[in-house]
Design an enzyme around this catalytic site. Sequence first.
Site, PDB file in Angstrom:
ATOM      1  N   TRP A   8       0.810  -1.214   0.000  1.00  0.00           N
ATOM      2  CA  TRP A   8       0.000   0.000   0.000  1.00  0.00           C
ATOM      3  C   TRP A   8       0.846   1.268   0.000  1.00  0.00           C
ATOM      4  O   TRP A   8       0.322   2.351   0.235  1.00  0.00           O
ATOM      5  CB  TRP A   8      -0.935  -0.006   1.213  1.00  0.00           C
ATOM      6  CG  TRP A   8      -1.832  -1.192   1.241  1.00  0.00           C
ATOM      7  CD1 TRP A   8      -3.072  -1.297   0.681  1.00  0.00           C
ATOM      8  CD2 TRP A   8      -1.552  -2.465   1.844  1.00  0.00           C
ATOM      9  NE1 TRP A   8      -3.594  -2.554   0.903  1.00  0.00           N
ATOM     10  CE2 TRP A   8      -2.674  -3.306   1.604  1.00  0.00           C
ATOM     11  CE3 TRP A   8      -0.467  -2.994   2.550  1.00  0.00           C
ATOM     12  CZ2 TRP A   8      -2.740  -4.617   2.065  1.00  0.00           C
ATOM     13  CZ3 TRP A   8      -0.527  -4.311   2.995  1.00  0.00           C
ATOM     14  CH2 TRP A   8      -1.655  -5.106   2.759  1.00  0.00           C
ATOM     15  N   ASP A   9       2.148   1.169  -0.221  1.00  0.00           N
ATOM     16  CA  ASP A   9       3.051   2.323  -0.138  1.00  0.00           C
ATOM     17  C   ASP A   9       3.033   2.931   1.257  1.00  0.00           C
ATOM     18  O   ASP A   9       3.149   4.137   1.427  1.00  0.00           O
ATOM     19  CB  ASP A   9       2.677   3.372  -1.197  1.00  0.00           C
ATOM     20  CG  ASP A   9       3.777   4.409  -1.391  1.00  0.00           C
ATOM     21  OD1 ASP A   9       4.910   4.178  -0.934  1.00  0.00           O
ATOM     22  OD2 ASP A   9       3.507   5.464  -1.995  1.00  0.00           O
ATOM     23  N   TYR A  10       2.903   2.086   2.265  1.00  0.00           N
ATOM     24  CA  TYR A  10       2.918   2.552   3.644  1.00  0.00           C
ATOM     25  C   TYR A  10       4.339   2.520   4.212  1.00  0.00           C
ATOM     26  O   TYR A  10       4.569   2.063   5.332  1.00  0.00           O
ATOM     27  CB  TYR A  10       1.986   1.695   4.507  1.00  0.00           C
ATOM     28  CG  TYR A  10       0.521   2.038   4.390  1.00  0.00           C
ATOM     29  CD1 TYR A  10       0.102   3.284   3.946  1.00  0.00           C
ATOM     30  CD2 TYR A  10      -0.463   1.116   4.741  1.00  0.00           C
ATOM     31  CE1 TYR A  10      -1.243   3.598   3.848  1.00  0.00           C
ATOM     32  CE2 TYR A  10      -1.814   1.421   4.657  1.00  0.00           C
ATOM     33  CZ  TYR A  10      -2.202   2.662   4.207  1.00  0.00           C
ATOM     34  OH  TYR A  10      -3.536   2.967   4.123  1.00  0.00           O
ATOM     35  N   LYS A  45       2.455   6.183   8.224  1.00  0.00           N
ATOM     36  CA  LYS A  45       1.426   6.689   7.316  1.00  0.00           C
ATOM     37  C   LYS A  45       0.041   6.217   7.727  1.00  0.00           C
ATOM     38  O   LYS A  45      -0.958   6.904   7.470  1.00  0.00           O
ATOM     39  CB  LYS A  45       1.719   6.236   5.886  1.00  0.00           C
ATOM     40  CG  LYS A  45       2.810   7.000   5.167  1.00  0.00           C
ATOM     41  CD  LYS A  45       2.884   6.561   3.717  1.00  0.00           C
ATOM     42  CE  LYS A  45       3.939   7.333   2.937  1.00  0.00           C
ATOM     43  NZ  LYS A  45       3.994   6.894   1.521  1.00  0.00           N
TER      44      LYS A  45
END
Length: 771
Positions: A450-452, A478
């Site tokens: 999730w691009d976290y 994030k």
Amino acid sequence: MTTGGFMRRLPRALFSALLGLVGGALLVGGISLLSLGGSPYYAVVGLLVLASAVMHGRGSPWGDRLYAVVLAATLLWALAEAGLAPWALVARLLAPAGLGLAFLVGRKAEGPLIARISLAGAASLVGIGVTGLSFVLPGAFSTRVSAAAEAAAAVGSSPTDTDWLHYANDTRGTRFAPLTQITPANAGRLEVAWIHRSGIAPAPAASAQATPLKVGDTLYTCAPNSVVMAIDARTGKERWRFDPRVGAANYAIMACRGVSYARVGAEPDACAGRILATTIDARLFALDAKTGRPCSDFGANGQVSLLDGIGPVSAGAQYTSSPPASVKGHVVLGGMVVDNQSANVASGVIRAFDPVTGALQWAWDMGAPERVGAPPPGQTYTRSTPNSWSSFAVDEALNLVYVPTGNPSPDFFGGLRRPFDDRYGSSIVALDLDTGRPRWSFQTVHHDLWDYDVPAQPLLVDLRTAAGPVPAVVQATKQGQLYVLDRRTGRPIVRVTERPVPQGVVGGDRLSPTQPFSALSVTGARLTEASMWGATPIDQMMCRIKFRQSRYDGMYTPAGTDRPTIVSPGLSGAINWGSLSLDGDRNILVVNSMNFPWRLRLVPRAAVTREIANARWTPLMTGTPYAAQQEPFLGPLQTPCVAPPWGYLQAIDLRTNEVLWKRTLGTARDSGPLRQPSMLPLPIGVPNQGGAVTTRGGVIFIGATLDRYIRAFDLRSGRELWKARLPAGGQATPMTYMSGGRQYVVITAGGHSFLETRKGDYTIAYALPAR
């Protein structure tokens, strides 16, 4: 029919036509929403509004009465769905009530009372009144939870001069200044002390994020194109500048968050004090703090290439955007990697250099854990490992440097990841400061899709407990999770629970069945159809349709190929690189956060068209079976589909983990429908990038918001004390210092490419009026 009669009927016909268009739109959209399993309200109300339009057009009083029924039902529905949440009521009530006021026009001046009263007009006034009342009720824009924050701020005299030697003032990442000249009682008197302009024209990809250092009587800062400047701390007059001449490559991202400082000798030796600066073309410079000239004993003519051992990389695809950690004879840095375009990108290696010679001291390459130095000739550091683009924190007593890591490239497909990628991705890793070997690691997201990545600098705090002080590290993420760990071991101090998360992943990938959730978080509430928003019921309905057309099963819903997934918190996070601020006297944590979801869908490689490939938010993820389509979750008017507030500031007592207060951060002044400034100072709370600074005087300073202001808040209550209009976006963390007996607050105002705030070239200092 006479001409006069026609002219009297024309306004009624036009209004009836408008009412019919609104009713038709609500009916068609409502049927679509109903077919997706959504609320029946819009279809039913659309039909009733259409009927009201027809009756009103024919001159029947039932047009007015039927619309009054619509407004009464809408009021009850709005209160049932949203309670007295002000902005939620605006979306549901304001436009229908405003439309209903038109029924007041042309009412009979005589006759029976029932003929002279517009029921729709009266209902409209009630709807507007309820909406207005919601804005003045206690807690409309702030929430007081605990009286503990009312404890009086510590006061005392500040020294004549203080420095700001590190990005966060100290190596612990606190963003705390023990200064007391500016207090809640006098902060409202702050005024501009000086303005420095670099004269550097901002590039389209530039984001001005620098927090200056203050050493002696000089500030040191940098521009997005890596130019370094020295500024007189009292006057703002430029003393020198150094231009590394990075060239005019087509950089995807241009950012510099600041420079570092090292004291390596005694005055008056040249380069006894050194400014350590990185560039967007991946070089590390050591500059004489007095003159700005490169230090000849450092590397080759004052510079070291950070591309040594990296392998093939295009211009701007790998560089260090955050200032290195300079402590105890080490300069430790990571690097930003443009990490979602390919499965084959530069290494995320963490390295330490000697501040005197520029020699490599150690390198932590997680794919080659046995190797301490550079790779042998002909080899490179392990490609595509998790990188660390944010700032580090250092515990000098424990001899540990705390590194927040990102996820391996690409962000949204993990089928090619290796065991060390999955071990260290999206984690906080404690490295030995002398050897670079991992002492411990704690993962905030398992197999992150999730691009976290962990964007925030870790914050070190000594927690006060009944058993005595406990050395802790607080890591913001994030996702809005705040992990509080024993910084000696990495074990949680505040409870962390592994919870089941949504499943269902694309072919060739895998998912973790659980994710770690902290008992301390600022994550927003789970989204529902009722939490969708719009400036009017029509665009709110369209957002509800988009919500129903998407997959959303809560946080960590994986992306698929059949329909978009809603990612909430969004790709920019609830918290980003602005990190946290700590009032160390009282163990109070200050957090700015936002609520701004995105939508994400994976596209099979064979289905990637030219239009998809050229779209603004499309990571190509070459080397994998998919590309990714991503977009902010916006409605037809380009406003967020989730209800405001979109930005918050809050204070948390780390002794009890209680929220002391929470308030909206930012106004609608510089944003609005169709991306046009509304010019309205409505406290709607807006997306923000940048952090806060806290002082012993009990004042919080923060810029960060979409509206161009720097603000001061009372630490005890969250009350806004002061704000000043900025000439450009203030997406940088402020800093504060004493010089000549006067406390200054400084912020970089240069705009942010991602938030699309106004660009500029300003460094601005504020202070109380000079005596």
